[in-house]
Enzyme design. Structure first.
Site, PDB file in Angstrom:
ATOM      1  N   CYS A 113       0.807  -1.223   0.000  1.00  0.00           N
ATOM      2  CA  CYS A 113       0.000   0.000   0.000  1.00  0.00           C
ATOM      3  C   CYS A 113       0.839   1.272   0.000  1.00  0.00           C
ATOM      4  O   CYS A 113       0.356   2.336  -0.386  1.00  0.00           O
ATOM      5  CB  CYS A 113      -0.928   0.006   1.210  1.00  0.00           C
ATOM      6  SG  CYS A 113      -2.004  -1.444   1.305  1.00  0.00           S
ATOM      7  N   HIS A 253      -3.778   6.893   3.540  1.00  0.00           N
ATOM      8  CA  HIS A 253      -4.090   5.660   2.816  1.00  0.00           C
ATOM      9  C   HIS A 253      -5.475   5.180   3.224  1.00  0.00           C
ATOM     10  O   HIS A 253      -5.832   5.179   4.397  1.00  0.00           O
ATOM     11  CB  HIS A 253      -3.045   4.596   3.138  1.00  0.00           C
ATOM     12  CG  HIS A 253      -3.439   3.210   2.709  1.00  0.00           C
ATOM     13  ND1 HIS A 253      -3.869   2.929   1.432  1.00  0.00           N
ATOM     14  CD2 HIS A 253      -3.483   2.039   3.395  1.00  0.00           C
ATOM     15  CE1 HIS A 253      -4.153   1.640   1.354  1.00  0.00           C
ATOM     16  NE2 HIS A 253      -3.933   1.083   2.526  1.00  0.00           N
ATOM     17  N   ASN A 283     -10.193  -0.355  -0.192  1.00  0.00           N
ATOM     18  CA  ASN A 283      -8.728  -0.328  -0.092  1.00  0.00           C
ATOM     19  C   ASN A 283      -8.136  -0.811  -1.414  1.00  0.00           C
ATOM     20  O   ASN A 283      -8.254  -1.982  -1.759  1.00  0.00           O
ATOM     21  CB  ASN A 283      -8.276  -1.221   1.062  1.00  0.00           C
ATOM     22  CG  ASN A 283      -6.764  -1.194   1.267  1.00  0.00           C
ATOM     23  OD1 ASN A 283      -6.009  -0.689   0.438  1.00  0.00           O
ATOM     24  ND2 ASN A 283      -6.325  -1.755   2.381  1.00  0.00           N
TER      25      ASN A 283
END
Length: 326
Positions: A113, A253, A283
């Protein structure tokens, strides 16, 4: 030394949308369970013919257009992904070919990520030292191909998507003000895919044991993520001698809305200065921050002169922060 900044952004999202209600048809879950624990309502899913490079190329073309450049102006292509089209060649090589760029340096970067911000930091070094002028940094994932739809703790989280940014020279005081990236492999087994690499090559046994899917220790990761995001955000702001209340926008994030809320509360950043699209996109791993960035730029949420903090956390574990003045 030359200041480096973002000249253009772009996104590539699959058309198909999977809602929480859709997921209740295939796994033991509910809209309330997913929303309460994650903040996610829906996510995009790639069509069978779409690949990671497909989304990267869509995003790259839009980013180049915004920057007023062509693929032949690029000096380097960096693709941040943990779900490449194939083990080799790199997805960046496919992007170079399909975009029609010159035979330039093109490579993939694997930091989960955190991949996009890792890529931006790498690009900044090339530009500041004048080894390159225009660098395309893409972040894209098709994690739907690696989800176990019998595991409700992971299959509800991830969406497919891609985004890109052109990094290039800018006039100060604009540009990247401060950045910091970290990795701690002690937590490598908290979020991983066991098989498919050299440690556990694909076999009938690994397929039968469902080892090619994402595995996660969510409760432990939650605590580490909140602590790491707060700490790196404070350190990056301190480097630039900027207080949290001086920020125009915070882009974290998009892993879990509860993580975002906890970090913002600790930093004292009000909700009106925080951007979140996790409810609509989920996500998307390395695509998360550049997707947010592109949406903010195109909607006018980010304006010239704004100070923007981006912070990320992912498998590895990896984490980092980047402060930029637009």
């Amino acid at each position: 030394m030359t200041a480096a900044g973002i000249l253009g952004t772009g996104s590539g999202l699959p058309e198909k949308v999977i809602t929480n209600l859709d997921l209740t048809q295939i796994v033991d879950t509910s809209d309330e369970w997913i929303t309460t624990r994650t903040g996610i309502k829906e996510r995009h899913r790639a069509a069978p013919e779409e690949t990671t490079s497909t989304l990267c190329i869509q995003a790259a073309k839009k980013a180049l257009k915004m920057a007023g450049l062509t693929p032949r102006d690029l000096d380097i292509i960096i693709c941040a992904t943990i779900s490449p089209d194939m083990p080799l060649p790199s997805t960046a090589a496919i992007m170079q070919r399909e975009l029609g760029a010159e035979p330039i340096m093109a490579f993939d970067l694997s930091a989960a990520c955190s991949g996009f911000l890792f890529g931006v930091m790498v690009a900044e070094q090339f530009i500041r030292t004048r080894q390159a002028r225009y660098i395309l940094v893409a972040g894209a994932e098709l994690l739907s191909r690696f989800l176990d739809y019998t595991d409700r703790s992971t299959c509800v989280l991830f969406g497919d998507g891609g985004a890109a940014a052109v990094v290039g020279p800018v006039e100060e005081p604009s540009g990247i003000l401060a950045a910091e990236m970290h990795t701690d492999g002690h937590y490598a087994d908290h979020l991983y895919i066991p098989a498919g690499g050299s440690a556990r090559p694909a076999s009938c046994e690994t397929v039968r044991n469902r080892e090619h899917f994402v595995k996660m220790r969510g409760n432990e990761l939650f605590k580490i993520a909140v602590r790491s995001l707060e700490e790196v955000s404070r350190r990056v702001l301190a480097k630039a001698q900027i207080c949290p209340n001086q920020l125009d926008l915070f882009i974290p994030h998009q892993a879990n809305q509860r993580i975002t809320n906890a970090v913002c509360e600790r930093l004292g950043i009000p909700s009106e200065k925080v951007f979140s699209n996790i409810g609509r996109i989920g996500n998307t791993s390395s695509a998360s921050i550049p997707l947010c960035l592109d949406e903010c730029v195109r909607s006018g949420r980010i304006k010239k002169g704004d100070t923007v903090l981006m912070a990320t956390f992912g498998a590895g574990v990896t984490w980092g922060g980047t402060l930029i003045r637009w």
